[in-house]
Design a protein around this motif. Sequence first.
Motif, PDB file in Angstrom:
ATOM      1  N   THR A  56       0.888  -1.201   0.059  1.00  0.00           N
ATOM      2  CA  THR A  56      -0.037  -0.063  -0.032  1.00  0.00           C
ATOM      3  C   THR A  56       0.970   1.309  -0.024  1.00  0.00           C
ATOM      4  N   THR A  57       2.100   1.295   0.770  1.00  0.00           N
ATOM      5  CA  THR A  57       2.914   2.586   0.903  1.00  0.00           C
ATOM      6  C   THR A  57       3.192   2.779  -0.751  1.00  0.00           C
ATOM      7  N   ALA A  58       3.843   1.697  -1.529  1.00  0.00           N
ATOM      8  CA  ALA A  58       4.211   2.471  -2.971  1.00  0.00           C
ATOM      9  C   ALA A  58       2.951   2.592  -3.595  1.00  0.00           C
ATOM     10  N   ALA A  59       1.732   1.800  -3.648  1.00  0.00           N
ATOM     11  CA  ALA A  59       0.497   2.034  -4.300  1.00  0.00           C
ATOM     12  C   ALA A  59       0.068   3.599  -4.209  1.00  0.00           C
ATOM     13  N   ASN A  60       0.285   3.928  -3.007  1.00  0.00           N
ATOM     14  CA  ASN A  60      -0.317   5.236  -2.650  1.00  0.00           C
ATOM     15  C   ASN A  60       0.607   6.344  -3.509  1.00  0.00           C
ATOM     16  N   LYS A  61       1.925   6.273  -3.590  1.00  0.00           N
ATOM     17  CA  LYS A  61       2.547   6.862  -4.164  1.00  0.00           C
ATOM     18  C   LYS A  61       2.258   6.809  -5.957  1.00  0.00           C
TER      19      LYS A  61
END
Length: 417
Positions: A316-321
């Motif tokens: 989710t961390t990468a997905a939000n970026k």
Amino acid sequence: MQTLASSYKLRLAFFTVAAILLAASCKKGDSGTPDDTDITPPGSEVPSLATVRSWLADKNATEETAALFYNLKKMAKTNVLFGHQDATKRGVTDANTQWANEQQFSGVSSLKSDVKDVTGAYPAVYGFDYLQISGFFDDTWGWFSYEKQIARQLSIEAYNRGGVCTYSWHYGNPVSKGSFYWSDSPVEAVSKILPGGSEHETFKNSLKIVADHAKTLVGADGKLVPVIFRPFHEFDGDWFWWGKAHCTAEQYKALYKFTVTYLRDELGVHNFIYAWSPGESYTSEAQYLERYPGDAYVDLVGTDNYGDMKVSSNPTTAANKFKIVSDYAKRQNKLAALTETGLQNLPKSDWYTQILLKSLKQNKLEFCYAMVWANTKDAYWTPYKGHAAESDFKTFKSDPYMLFGDKLTATTMYKIK
């Protein structure tokens, strides 16, 4: 990426490359911030060639280049193409054995690919680099010429089978004629290669080498091979001489703008789609766009992300970026992509399905491709046969969301239809 930097040093220790420069001639309305112009993105009705060209930084782009932009934009609504840097240029047979299409080796087939060896299919996107083509080398032993020739051959072969070619540019410092890494050649260069700078002509000469090579990429159909050109990437870090610690935001924007305008308007390159990609240091759109040169100069907005894709990362961390990038592309009618990523040596055997795939499937992204880095014995990013991650990589390949080369044809990618 600093992780990437260490792997580059392992395989490119004998290189000394250099020279980059660009400058600004701002046009009216070309601020680095989003504008409010109404944009009609590709829809169900097939647009004309003139319409697609009007969306591009190069209004005179070749028909195949415009078609590639349109088809990538359309496909991104439902799929992501998988890419591999140096896909048919180099790779690994196992943890101790590597291969490469390089002058010092013989008998390596140009058809060889680690991805194909494991999955039965080529990647959809092939990564190349102008490092080996536009550098500051002593070519008395022929290495420089060979690298131009093999890059040309592999690019044309990729295009002929319906693949997509992207070229980055790890450009050696044009002032010191040394490494592209600041730590290896800590010489300020950006201000000196912009118009009026002491090394401006050096930079223009390097751009001419890039342009001349681009014009030699002619497919079996007699058409120029479209290239997604991605210069001066990861500029939000400090490891390259064009990084944020070594030039101002305005100098960086001027560099990128000059690159585009000189290639397009002075050197007559019309088979480039222009890509711009920072690393993963941003957490907001404002941060992401801090050094954006403007919509008039960019066709593809991307991001390189290794730091949020580690063994213990939450997808989710990468997905939000990624959503920040994708949302901007949707709004401004640009392409979006994960221009570099990967987990070195794949210690997490299910990384492809549990980190990469999950990060791409969240947030209704419209990324046209995701590309992992090149394979060498000391740093590889796709598994070889017998590796613990082999089965997971095959599962990743079989997911309908991901497209590999077996799903593409020249008609699919290079015709507007």
